[in-house]
Design a protein around this motif. Structure first.
Motif, mmCIF file in Angstrom:
data_model
loop_
_atom_site.group_PDB
_atom_site.id
_atom_site.type_symbol
_atom_site.label_atom_id
_atom_site.label_comp_id
_atom_site.label_asym_id
_atom_site.label_seq_id
_atom_site.Cartn_x
_atom_site.Cartn_y
_atom_site.Cartn_z
ATOM 1 N N GLY A 82 8.579 57.268 71.477
ATOM 2 C CA GLY A 82 9.125 57.460 70.125
ATOM 3 C C GLY A 82 10.555 56.969 70.042
ATOM 4 N N ALA A 83 11.372 57.353 71.034
ATOM 5 C CA ALA A 83 12.789 56.973 71.026
ATOM 6 C C ALA A 83 12.929 55.463 71.115
ATOM 7 C CB ALA A 83 13.502 57.652 72.191
ATOM 8 N N THR A 84 12.139 54.829 72.006
ATOM 9 C CA THR A 84 12.206 53.378 72.175
ATOM 10 C C THR A 84 11.840 52.679 70.868
ATOM 11 O OG1 THR A 84 11.452 53.780 74.411
ATOM 12 C CG2 THR A 84 11.452 51.487 73.691
ATOM 13 N N LEU A 85 10.741 53.192 70.281
ATOM 14 C CA LEU A 85 10.301 52.575 69.020
ATOM 15 C C LEU A 85 11.379 52.684 67.949
ATOM 16 C CD1 LEU A 85 6.548 53.588 68.675
ATOM 17 C CD2 LEU A 85 7.498 51.295 68.846
ATOM 18 N N GLY A 86 11.976 53.890 67.872
ATOM 19 C CA GLY A 86 13.033 54.129 66.880
ATOM 20 C C GLY A 86 14.195 53.176 67.070
ATOM 21 N N ILE A 87 14.616 53.060 68.365
ATOM 22 C CA ILE A 87 15.765 52.184 68.656
ATOM 23 C C ILE A 87 15.433 50.747 68.270
ATOM 24 C CG2 ILE A 87 17.172 51.242 70.547
ATOM 25 C CD1 ILE A 87 16.804 54.075 71.873
ATOM 26 N N LEU A 88 14.230 50.310 68.696
ATOM 27 C CA LEU A 88 13.821 48.929 68.409
ATOM 28 C C LEU A 88 13.758 48.687 66.905
ATOM 29 C CD1 LEU A 88 11.027 48.324 71.063
ATOM 30 C CD2 LEU A 88 13.313 47.304 70.968
ATOM 31 N N TYR A 89 13.193 49.679 66.227
ATOM 32 C CA TYR A 89 13.009 49.557 64.778
ATOM 33 C C TYR A 89 14.354 49.349 64.084
ATOM 34 C CZ TYR A 89 11.901 51.142 60.056
ATOM 35 O OH TYR A 89 11.777 51.248 58.722
ATOM 36 N N TYR A 90 15.308 50.208 64.463
ATOM 37 C CA TYR A 90 16.611 50.073 63.793
ATOM 38 C C TYR A 90 17.363 48.828 64.235
ATOM 39 C CZ TYR A 90 15.824 54.368 61.405
ATOM 40 O OH TYR A 90 15.281 55.297 60.588
ATOM 41 N N ARG A 135 12.850 49.208 50.156
ATOM 42 C CA ARG A 135 11.807 49.947 49.446
ATOM 43 C C ARG A 135 10.507 49.861 50.222
ATOM 44 N NH1 ARG A 135 14.547 47.921 45.095
ATOM 45 N NH2 ARG A 135 13.259 46.058 44.920
ATOM 46 N N ASN A 136 9.802 50.948 50.164
ATOM 47 C CA ASN A 136 8.508 50.934 50.853
ATOM 48 C C ASN A 136 7.542 50.071 50.088
ATOM 49 O OD1 ASN A 136 8.932 52.478 53.159
ATOM 50 N ND2 ASN A 136 8.742 54.388 51.968
ATOM 51 N N SER A 137 6.719 49.381 50.827
ATOM 52 C CA SER A 137 5.753 48.501 50.187
ATOM 53 C C SER A 137 4.592 49.325 49.686
ATOM 54 C CB SER A 137 5.233 47.491 51.201
ATOM 55 O OG SER A 137 6.298 46.943 51.884
ATOM 56 N N ASP A 138 3.694 48.604 48.999
ATOM 57 C CA ASP A 138 2.510 49.298 48.485
ATOM 58 C C ASP A 138 1.719 49.877 49.647
ATOM 59 O OD1 ASP A 138 3.423 48.465 46.134
ATOM 60 O OD2 ASP A 138 2.013 46.763 45.915
ATOM 61 N N THR A 139 1.640 49.078 50.718
ATOM 62 C CA THR A 139 0.962 49.611 51.927
ATOM 63 C C THR A 139 1.995 50.472 52.643
ATOM 64 O OG1 THR A 139 1.626 47.668 53.091
ATOM 65 C CG2 THR A 139 -0.622 47.671 52.291
ATOM 66 N N LEU A 140 1.597 51.654 52.973
ATOM 67 C CA LEU A 140 2.565 52.630 53.494
ATOM 68 C C LEU A 140 3.167 52.250 54.834
ATOM 69 C CD1 LEU A 140 0.848 55.939 52.450
ATOM 70 C CD2 LEU A 140 3.027 55.046 51.646
ATOM 71 N N SER A 141 2.491 51.330 55.528
ATOM 72 C CA SER A 141 2.955 51.019 56.866
ATOM 73 C C SER A 141 4.105 50.007 56.867
ATOM 74 C CB SER A 141 1.780 50.487 57.696
ATOM 75 O OG SER A 141 1.286 49.337 57.067
ATOM 76 N N GLN A 142 4.511 49.529 55.688
ATOM 77 C CA GLN A 142 5.556 48.492 55.664
ATOM 78 C C GLN A 142 6.674 48.869 54.701
ATOM 79 O OE1 GLN A 142 3.252 45.009 54.640
ATOM 80 N NE2 GLN A 142 3.089 44.438 56.800
ATOM 81 N N ARG A 143 7.826 48.230 54.933
ATOM 82 C CA ARG A 143 8.943 48.404 53.996
ATOM 83 C C ARG A 143 9.555 47.014 53.749
ATOM 84 N NH1 ARG A 143 14.395 50.589 56.852
ATOM 85 N NH2 ARG A 143 14.682 48.796 58.217
ATOM 86 N N THR A 144 10.200 46.904 52.633
ATOM 87 C CA THR A 144 10.790 45.588 52.312
ATOM 88 C C THR A 144 12.293 45.723 52.174
ATOM 89 O OG1 THR A 144 8.788 45.090 51.083
ATOM 90 C CG2 THR A 144 10.648 43.620 50.710
ATOM 91 N N LEU A 145 12.993 44.765 52.818
ATOM 92 C CA LEU A 145 14.467 44.732 52.778
ATOM 93 C C LEU A 145 14.882 43.648 51.762
ATOM 94 C CD1 LEU A 145 14.272 45.927 55.871
ATOM 95 C CD2 LEU A 145 16.551 44.943 55.946
ATOM 96 N N TYR A 157 7.523 46.140 59.410
ATOM 97 C CA TYR A 157 6.703 47.339 59.645
ATOM 98 C C TYR A 157 7.624 48.563 59.791
ATOM 99 C CZ TYR A 157 2.289 44.932 60.374
ATOM 100 O OH TYR A 157 1.136 44.240 60.191
ATOM 101 N N ASN A 158 7.260 49.686 59.149
ATOM 102 C CA ASN A 158 8.012 50.918 59.440
ATOM 103 C C ASN A 158 7.447 51.566 60.721
ATOM 104 O OD1 ASN A 158 5.668 52.042 58.648
ATOM 105 N ND2 ASN A 158 6.417 52.780 56.672
#
Ligand code: ADP
Length: 552
Positions: free
Chosen positions: A22-30, A111-121, A140-141
């Motif tokens: 979880g921590a790795t994913l979070g770090i990578l994500y940000y 904003r989050n996309s229509d599909t919940l698994s993604q977000r748009t910057l 991907y979120n």
């Protein structure tokens, strides 16, 4: 314990794995989110240069895989969008990033996309003519990322779980094995873990205490057994359910029960109804003391209930064998009756003769004859009383005599010398054989015993018969036999002649001045000396009484 350690290690491993993933994913994500934003910023700034220069035509050169680019007029109308038809698009003036760009020169929004698994910057940049250029990209979120990586993640998770299970198994066995191999008989000799040293010390201390307590209990039990086993009285302890907790061998003997290793009910040790009633009574809390016939023994039973918290918790039974005492009492009663009877006969004769004389029925020349009869009966009385006194003294065992060295030959010679007159009157020849054997004994009693035997040897002899006293030294014993050649004793009477007042031929015995107590005194005297008397006799041929004295 192994299982617990295993479970704990597994749980920790899974938790650490999940947390680190979880921590790795979070770090990578940000991290990648930041990078993406930077790229959008850069792209927007490059593109803005072209758009500033060429206007809307600048978008013609956009590569097909370029990020989404939206060109928005100052009023929010979408002038161009490379992913959608700008004509069908609604006004973008109220979009957060557009508003921000119009006001501050640049703006960003997520904003989050229509599909919940993604977000748009979104990144918007105000151009010099007031229009807005917006570049956006989808990312991907965290749930989306996770969803995409679920398969490898699961594989890793399973592998890690298997690995940690194996490690946990090895580790837990490594921890538990030395504990399993602890030598608890010698706790302090183990040097396994410092952490369990206090526990081992405590175990050691407790073991010593337990050993001490067991030894104490054992000693007490042994002492108790020694005491109870040496008791002639039967002794039984039972619980409230009649189960026997303790007993001694006298109790077994008296109750007529067999030895048994198993616990059993006292009612199985003796099934007589009277005994069962006693048990019932004592377990109902009553103290019982009663006489009971157990087999051929007369016993007194004293049964005491044992109370605990005012409730009967068991009972203690004491069984006293009263058979000998009862027999003794019976014998004494019979003896008293016999003595009275024996005394009555001569007394009646004396009284009768005296009465006749005093009534003047006796002629003066017959007075001597009557006086002689009175004298004879009085002598009989004296002999009888003397014998009764002797037997009573022997019975009580309280004789004031001392043991002294005695020459048996000399003692027998002296006894026979005293008998000479009577023997010659009866026509009996006296003989003495044997060595000058010396023993330490109570001479007075031995004299009495031999005197009675020799006296009988003359009384029940035949005229011209012999009386031979023989002293013999045997192994560890000395025998003195008194043999006569007289009338003999029938086989069936041989055992009974030692009983008080027992005579084979009562009138004959009385006629020759017997009291019926002579052999009884012999038996008691021999017992007092620790000796044994045996009789061998053939009717009409003679008898031999042998006194066997143990070596001193
Ligand atoms: P008592 O005073 O009648 O002799 P004892 O007790 O001495 O009493 O003996 C008991 C009986 O045993 C005698 O009455 C007699 O019948 C028998 N008895 C004892 N000694 C002899 C013996 N040497 N020979 C035959 N009978 C004997």
């Amino acid at each position: 314990m192994t299982k617990r350690i295993l479970r704990s290690i597994l749980l920790v491993a899974v938790l650490v794995l999940a947390a680190s993933t979880g921590a790795t994913l979070g770090i990578l994500y940000y991290h990648f989110g930041g990078q993406l934003e930077e790229e959008l910023r850069r792209e927007a700034s490059y593109l803005s240069v072209s758009v500033e220069k060429e206007g809307i035509e600048a978008f013609d050169d956009l590569p097909a895989d370029a990020e989404r680019v939206t060109y928005i007029d100052t009023d929010g109308t979408v002038l161009f969008d490379n992913r959608a038809d700008e004509n069908g698009m609604e006004n973008h003036g109220d979009r957060e990033e557009v508003k921000e760009a119009l006001e501050q020169g640049s703006g960003r929004a997520v904003r989050n996309s229509d599909t919940l698994s993604q977000r748009t910057l979104y990144y918007a940049l105000r151009l010099s003519d007031g229009k807005v250029l917006r570049v956006s990209s989808t990312q991907y979120n965290i749930p989306g990322l996770l969803g995409g990586m679920i398969q490898p993640l699961l594989i890793i998770l399973i592998l890690m779980a298997a690995l940690s299970a194996w490690i946990a198994y090895r580790v837990s066995r490594g921890i538990v094995e030395p504990i399993n191999q602890l030598d608890l008989d010698h706790p302090e000799d183990n040097q396994v873990y410092d952490e369990i040293a206090p526990l081992l010390t405590k175990i050691n201390r407790q073991q010593k205490q337990i050993r001490r307590e067991i030894a104490d209990a054992k000693r007490q039990q042994e002492e108790f057994s020694i005491i109870t086993e040496n008791m002639e009285e039967g002794f039984v302890i039972l619980d409230v359910h009649t189960e026997v907790l303790s007993y001694n061998s006298s109790a077994l003997k008296l109750l007529g029960a067999e030895e048994s290793r198993e616990r059993r009910s006292i009612l199985a040790m003796n099934r007589s109804q009277e005994f069962q009633r006693i048990v019932e009574q004592v377990l109902s809390g009553r103290h019982v003391i009663t006489m009971l016939e157990l087999g051929d023994r007369s016993c007194q039973i004293a049964a005491n209930p044992v109370f605990h918290d005012n409730e009967v918790s068991g009972a203690v039974l004491l069984i006293l064998d009263m058979t000998e005492r009862m027999k003794g009492e019976q014998m004494r009663r019979e003896f008293t009756a016999n003595v009275s009877h024996e005394l009555k006969t001569p007394l009646t004769s004396i009284s009768g003769f005296a009465e006749i004389i005093s009534d003047g029925f006796v002629k003066p020349e017959d007075t001597r004859k009557f006086a002689g009869r009175i004298f004879k009966e009085a002598q009989r009385l004296i002999t009888l009383v003397n014998d009764v006194i002797k037997i009573s003294q022997l019975d009580e065992g309280k004789l004031p005599y001392e043991r002294e060295e005695t020459d048996l030959y000399e003692l027998c010679r002296e006894i026979l010398r005293r008998m000479e007159e009577r023997a010659s009157a009866a026509g009996v020849h006296l003989y003495l054989k044997g060595p000058h054997k010396k023993i330490t004994t109570v001479q007075t009693i031995l004299d009495e015993v031999l005197n009675n035997l020799c006296d009988n040897g003359i009384k029940y002899n035949k005229k011209g018969g012999n009386l031979t006293v023989t002293i013999e030294e045997g192994e560890g014993e000395t025998r003195i036999s008194v043999e006569d050649q007289g009338i003999g004793i029938p086989a069936e009477d041989q055992k009974r002649v030692f009983e008080r007042f027992y005579r084979v031929d009562k009138s004959h015995s009385k006629a020759i001045g017997g009291t019926g107590l002579g052999l009884s005194i012999v038996k008691h005297g021999a017992m007092y000396l620790g000796a044994e008397v045996k009789v061998e006799s053939t009717l009409g041929k003679g008898s031999t009484f042998t006194l066997v004295l143990p070596e001193q």
